[in-house]
Design an enzyme around this catalytic site. Structure first.
Site, PDB file in Angstrom:
ATOM      1  N   GLY A  18       0.860  -1.081  -0.208  1.00 25.94           N
ATOM      2  CA  GLY A  18       0.066  -0.050   0.045  1.00 25.94           C
ATOM      3  C   GLY A  18       0.822   1.172   0.006  1.00 25.94           C
ATOM      4  CB  CYS A  19       3.494   2.144   1.958  1.00 30.68           C
ATOM      5  SG  CYS A  19       2.970   2.074   3.552  1.00 30.68           S
ATOM      6  CB  THR A  20       5.155   0.288  -2.894  1.00 33.85           C
ATOM      7  OG1 THR A  20       6.191  -0.198  -1.738  1.00 33.85           O
ATOM      8  CG2 THR A  20       6.057   0.401  -3.972  1.00 33.85           C
TER       9      THR A  20
END
EC number: 1.11.1.24
Length: 150
Positions: free
Chosen positions: A45-47
């Site tokens: 998700g952060c990527t």
């Protein structure tokens, strides 16, 4: 989660980026800033979120925005994340959670039935006078640019 809202003064901060450089909110005086907090570098998700902002970086520049990412990861982990995806903006390594707590986004979370404390994925859009224009707490990781720039 956070008590900050549009119209509030953005909390001041000073922290180290992925290369050990000191970055403060005052460095952005007179500029607009997208300050995005994410739970953990290099996770899916952060990527997706960081890449979406990176892929649209020229749109942010045209609109007059700088971008700054923040998580509680180490400088090394932030450096690896930034270099792997070639992000054009700095990532703060807020291991002591000074910036994270100033913005009120650390707290209880639930994931797969487990409760734990962590970073609530939140983005603050800050104007050139240091005032919060928008707080985005329901981040769409793959379409975050559109949430910010409309």
């Amino acid at each position: 989660m956070t008590n900050l809202k549009a119209g509030d003064k953005a909390p001041d901060f000073t922290a180290k980026d992925q290369d050990g450089n000191t970055i403060s909110l005052k460095d952005y005086n007179g500029k607009k800033l997208v300050l995005f907090f994410y739970p953990k570098a290099s996770t899916p998700g952060c990527t997706a979120e960081a890449c979406n902002l990176s892929d649209n970086y020229s749109r942010f520049q045209k609109a007059g925005y700088d971008i700054l990412g923040v998580s509680a990861d180490s400088e090394k982990r932030q450096s690896n994340f930034k270099n792997k995806y070639n992000f054009p903006y700095p990532l703060l390594a807020d291991e002591d959670k000074v910036v994270i707590e100033a913005y009120g986004i650390w707290g209880p979370k639930k994931f797969m039935g487990k409760e734990y404390d962590g970073i609530h994925r939140t983005t603050f859009v800050i104007d050139e006078n240091g005032l919060i224009e928008d707080v985005i707490s329901k981040v769409k990781t793959k379409a975050h640019t559109d949430q910010i720039l409309g």
